[in-house]
Design a protein around this motif. Structure first.
Motif, PDB file in Angstrom:
ATOM      1  N   GLN A   1     -11.843  -0.368  -1.585  1.00 25.62           N
ATOM      2  CA  GLN A   1     -10.420  -0.022  -1.613  1.00 25.62           C
ATOM      3  C   GLN A   1      -9.863  -0.057  -3.039  1.00 25.62           C
ATOM      4  OE1 GLN A   1      -8.323  -2.062   1.521  1.00 25.62           O
ATOM      5  NE2 GLN A   1      -6.402  -1.159   0.851  1.00 25.62           N
ATOM      6  N   ALA A   2     -10.327  -1.009  -3.842  1.00 27.89           N
ATOM      7  CA  ALA A   2      -9.901  -1.058  -5.244  1.00 27.89           C
ATOM      8  C   ALA A   2     -10.364   0.202  -5.969  1.00 27.89           C
ATOM      9  CB  ALA A   2     -10.458  -2.310  -5.923  1.00 27.89           C
TER      10      ALA A   2
ATOM     11  N   PHE B   1      -5.239 -10.474  -0.361  1.00 21.67           N
ATOM     12  CA  PHE B   1      -5.219 -10.288   1.087  1.00 21.67           C
ATOM     13  C   PHE B   1      -6.587 -10.624   1.688  1.00 21.67           C
ATOM     14  CE2 PHE B   1      -6.033  -7.178   4.586  1.00 21.67           C
ATOM     15  CZ  PHE B   1      -5.182  -7.731   5.522  1.00 21.67           C
ATOM     16  N   THR B   2      -7.659 -10.131   1.039  1.00 21.40           N
ATOM     17  CA  THR B   2      -8.997 -10.336   1.592  1.00 21.40           C
ATOM     18  C   THR B   2      -9.489 -11.754   1.372  1.00 21.40           C
ATOM     19  OG1 THR B   2      -9.481  -8.029   1.109  1.00 21.40           O
ATOM     20  CG2 THR B   2     -11.358  -9.447   1.581  1.00 21.40           C
TER      21      THR B   2
ATOM     22  N   VAL C   1      -4.085  -3.322  -6.384  1.00 20.45           N
ATOM     23  CA  VAL C   1      -5.504  -3.707  -6.434  1.00 20.45           C
ATOM     24  C   VAL C   1      -5.643  -5.228  -6.338  1.00 20.45           C
ATOM     25  CG1 VAL C   1      -7.571  -3.765  -7.895  1.00 20.45           C
ATOM     26  CG2 VAL C   1      -6.227  -1.669  -7.744  1.00 20.45           C
TER      27      VAL C   1
ATOM     28  N   HIS D   1      -3.543  11.992  -3.066  1.00 18.93           N
ATOM     29  CA  HIS D   1      -2.778  10.777  -2.768  1.00 18.93           C
ATOM     30  C   HIS D   1      -2.753  10.496  -1.276  1.00 18.93           C
ATOM     31  CE1 HIS D   1      -1.093  11.561  -6.847  1.00 18.93           C
ATOM     32  NE2 HIS D   1      -1.276  10.264  -6.905  1.00 18.93           N
ATOM     33  N   ILE D   2      -2.588  11.559  -0.477  1.00 16.70           N
ATOM     34  CA  ILE D   2      -2.510  11.359   0.978  1.00 16.70           C
ATOM     35  C   ILE D   2      -3.850  10.851   1.500  1.00 16.70           C
ATOM     36  CG2 ILE D   2      -2.182  12.534   3.190  1.00 16.70           C
ATOM     37  CD1 ILE D   2      -0.208  14.410   1.644  1.00 16.70           C
TER      38      ILE D   2
ATOM     39  N   LEU E   1       0.846  -1.205   0.000  1.00 19.96           N
ATOM     40  CA  LEU E   1       0.000   0.000   0.000  1.00 19.96           C
ATOM     41  C   LEU E   1       0.873   1.244   0.000  1.00 19.96           C
ATOM     42  CD1 LEU E   1      -2.906  -0.590   2.556  1.00 19.96           C
ATOM     43  CD2 LEU E   1      -3.101  -0.224   0.115  1.00 19.96           C
TER      44      LEU E   1
ATOM     45  N   GLN F   1      -8.049   3.051  -5.203  1.00 21.72           N
ATOM     46  CA  GLN F   1      -6.814   2.994  -6.001  1.00 21.72           C
ATOM     47  C   GLN F   1      -7.055   3.566  -7.397  1.00 21.72           C
ATOM     48  OE1 GLN F   1      -3.581   1.640  -5.452  1.00 21.72           O
ATOM     49  NE2 GLN F   1      -4.100   1.671  -3.298  1.00 21.72           N
TER      50      GLN F   1
ATOM     51  N   SER G   1      -6.960   3.889   2.467  1.00 26.91           N
ATOM     52  CA  SER G   1      -6.577   2.497   2.239  1.00 26.91           C
ATOM     53  C   SER G   1      -6.164   1.827   3.545  1.00 26.91           C
ATOM     54  CB  SER G   1      -5.405   2.404   1.253  1.00 26.91           C
ATOM     55  OG  SER G   1      -5.747   2.996   0.044  1.00 26.91           O
ATOM     56  N   LEU G   2      -5.352   2.548   4.335  1.00 30.40           N
ATOM     57  CA  LEU G   2      -4.886   1.978   5.603  1.00 30.40           C
ATOM     58  C   LEU G   2      -6.064   1.743   6.545  1.00 30.40           C
ATOM     59  CD1 LEU G   2      -1.586   3.961   6.346  1.00 30.40           C
ATOM     60  CD2 LEU G   2      -1.811   1.595   5.590  1.00 30.40           C
TER      61      LEU G   2
ATOM     62  N   THR H   1      -8.060  -1.249   5.369  1.00 32.28           N
ATOM     63  CA  THR H   1      -7.346  -2.499   5.658  1.00 32.28           C
ATOM     64  C   THR H   1      -7.515  -2.866   7.130  1.00 32.28           C
ATOM     65  OG1 THR H   1      -5.721  -1.940   3.965  1.00 32.28           O
ATOM     66  CG2 THR H   1      -5.099  -3.652   5.528  1.00 32.28           C
TER      67      THR H   1
ATOM     68  N   ILE I   1       3.238   9.563  -5.557  1.00 31.53           N
ATOM     69  CA  ILE I   1       4.024  10.770  -5.293  1.00 31.53           C
ATOM     70  C   ILE I   1       5.055  10.978  -6.402  1.00 31.53           C
ATOM     71  CG2 ILE I   1       5.571  11.920  -3.651  1.00 31.53           C
ATOM     72  CD1 ILE I   1       2.835  11.626  -2.532  1.00 31.53           C
TER      73      ILE I   1
ATOM     74  N   ILE J   1      -4.952  -6.441  -2.828  1.00 30.98           N
ATOM     75  CA  ILE J   1      -6.065  -6.216  -1.898  1.00 30.98           C
ATOM     76  C   ILE J   1      -7.011  -7.412  -1.936  1.00 30.98           C
ATOM     77  CG2 ILE J   1      -8.121  -4.809  -1.458  1.00 30.98           C
ATOM     78  CD1 ILE J   1      -6.457  -2.455  -2.696  1.00 30.98           C
ATOM     79  N   PHE J   2      -7.273  -7.924  -3.142  1.00 34.69           N
ATOM     80  CA  PHE J   2      -8.186  -9.063  -3.256  1.00 34.69           C
ATOM     81  C   PHE J   2      -7.534 -10.363  -2.759  1.00 34.69           C
ATOM     82  CE2 PHE J   2     -10.438  -6.118  -6.033  1.00 34.69           C
ATOM     83  CZ  PHE J   2     -11.716  -6.289  -5.538  1.00 34.69           C
TER      84      PHE J   2
ATOM     85  N   ALA K   1     -12.942  -4.587   0.259  1.00 37.77           N
ATOM     86  CA  ALA K   1     -11.910  -4.746  -0.776  1.00 37.77           C
ATOM     87  C   ALA K   1     -12.317  -4.018  -2.055  1.00 37.77           C
ATOM     88  CB  ALA K   1     -11.665  -6.230  -1.057  1.00 37.77           C
TER      89      ALA K   1
ATOM     90  N   PHE L   1      -4.245   7.225   0.496  1.00 42.48           N
ATOM     91  CA  PHE L   1      -3.367   6.355   1.290  1.00 42.48           C
ATOM     92  C   PHE L   1      -3.959   6.111   2.681  1.00 42.48           C
ATOM     93  CE2 PHE L   1       0.706   6.104   3.887  1.00 42.48           C
ATOM     94  CZ  PHE L   1       0.931   4.773   3.585  1.00 42.48           C
TER      95      PHE L   1
ATOM     96  N   PHE M   1       1.410   4.289  -2.794  1.00 42.59           N
ATOM     97  CA  PHE M   1       1.348   5.714  -2.450  1.00 42.59           C
ATOM     98  C   PHE M   1       2.593   6.454  -2.925  1.00 42.59           C
ATOM     99  CE2 PHE M   1       2.474   8.851   0.957  1.00 42.59           C
ATOM    100  CZ  PHE M   1       1.557   9.819   0.608  1.00 42.59           C
TER     101      PHE M   1
END
Lengths: 200, 99
Positions: free
Chosen positions: B51-52, A190-191, A184, B12-13, A72, B55, B19-20, B23, A80, A187-188, B48, B16, A76
């Motif tokens: 979260q996708a 992991f879940t 992406v 972006h921040i 993750l 992204q 997302s955290l 999770t 940046i 994430i799937f 999930a 991020f 990020f």
């Protein structure tokens, strides 16, 4: 929506670049389908472990959570990097890309450690249908990450030699799409692999 | 809506941090809550998908006026996800539930 043309990012300024980025989105759509076959195989074979250990006996949250946070964060920092590119800062772009790579390598290190740990516990690629599908699914993702790291190293060399041009900015933008896409997919995994594997 | 390139990558921040948080929420739902297995699976799969989406929107510039929304081929992406859903759900339907 006024004066959009003036602010069009560098990577979109030629038609060739626009077509390349479009083509890469089509590739990603195909990748979604590729991974869906692996997810389907895994889901169908869930629990068919023969005499090998059950996933709930082996999966632990600590390592998987560290891997998730690493990936993750790398997604990020890759974002940046693109932000730096759009400000025209080549050194900033290279720095953030290297940070992304280091995080990606950390993820890969933990994944290899995890695979070795599982195989020592008796769950190998050939021990059962379930574990085959697990290693192929997680391994295909790991292979994509490995490929992405090699690709990014080559791009960093190009950036170092040529700086930010229409061509290199398009290449960096495309690898950023690839890298976010891998997040992406993770994430799937992991879940649906790890979390559900620990619950059922 | 400003077309200026911002100094601080707010989007972006935010992406991020979200997302955290998602999770952490998924981990807590799976391992810390007292819900039934069916509910846990439904909730974490939903998290999930959200979260996708984050992204795609926050990091992959899928919605971006400066580049005409990234020239993203929505029909291709849509077909990719639909095919993926049919493959996964269809396989489970036939192989696990035995229809």
């Amino acid at each position: 929506m006024q004066s959009n043309v003036k602010h069009t990012p560098l990577e979109y300024q030629t038609e060739h670049n626009q077509m390349s980025i479009l083509g890469f989105w089509i590739f990603l759509a195909a990748e979604v389908v590729l991974f869906s076959t692996l997810f389907a195989t895994y889901a169908v074979l869930f629990g068919r472990t023969a005499n090998a250990p059950l996933p709930s006996e082996l999966f632990g949250i600590e390592i998987v959570l560290i891997m998730t946070v690493l990936l993750l964060t790398s997604s990020f920092t890759c974002g940046i990097a693109i932000h730096q590119m759009r400000h025209g800062s080549n050194s900033g772009l290279i720095t953030w890309l290297i940070i992304t790579l280091v995080l990606g390598l950390g993820f890969l290190g933990f994944e290899i450690y995890e695979f070795i740990h599982y195989s020592h516990e008796g769950a190998t690629l050939s021990s059962s249908a379930f574990w085959s599908s697990f290693y192929v699914l997680a391994g295909t993702h790991g292979l994509h990450v490995t490929l992405g790291i090699g690709w990014a190293i080559l791009l960093i060399i190009q950036l170092y030699k040529k700086g930010i041009t229409a061509v290199t900015s398009r290449k960096v933008f495309i690898i950023s799409l690839y890298w976010h896409f891998l997040d992406v997919i993770w994430i799937f995994i992991f879940t649906s692999v790890y979390l559900i594997g620990m619950v059922i | 809506m400003s077309n200026q390139v911002k100094k601080v990558p707010t989007q972006h921040i935010v992406g991020f941090v979200l997302s955290l948080v998602l999770t952490a929420l998924a981990v807590w739902t799976a391992l810390g809550s007292d819900l039934s297995t069916a509910w846990i699976i439904t909730i974490i799969m939903l998290l999930a998908v959200i979260q996708a989406g984050i992204q795609l929107v926050m990091f992959m510039h899928i919605v971006e006026p400066e580049s005409q929304n990234g020239h993203v081929p929505w029909n291709m992406i849509f077909h990719g996800f639909v095919t993926a859903a049919i493959v996964v759900v269809g396989s489970l339907f036939v192989m696990v539930y035995g229809f």
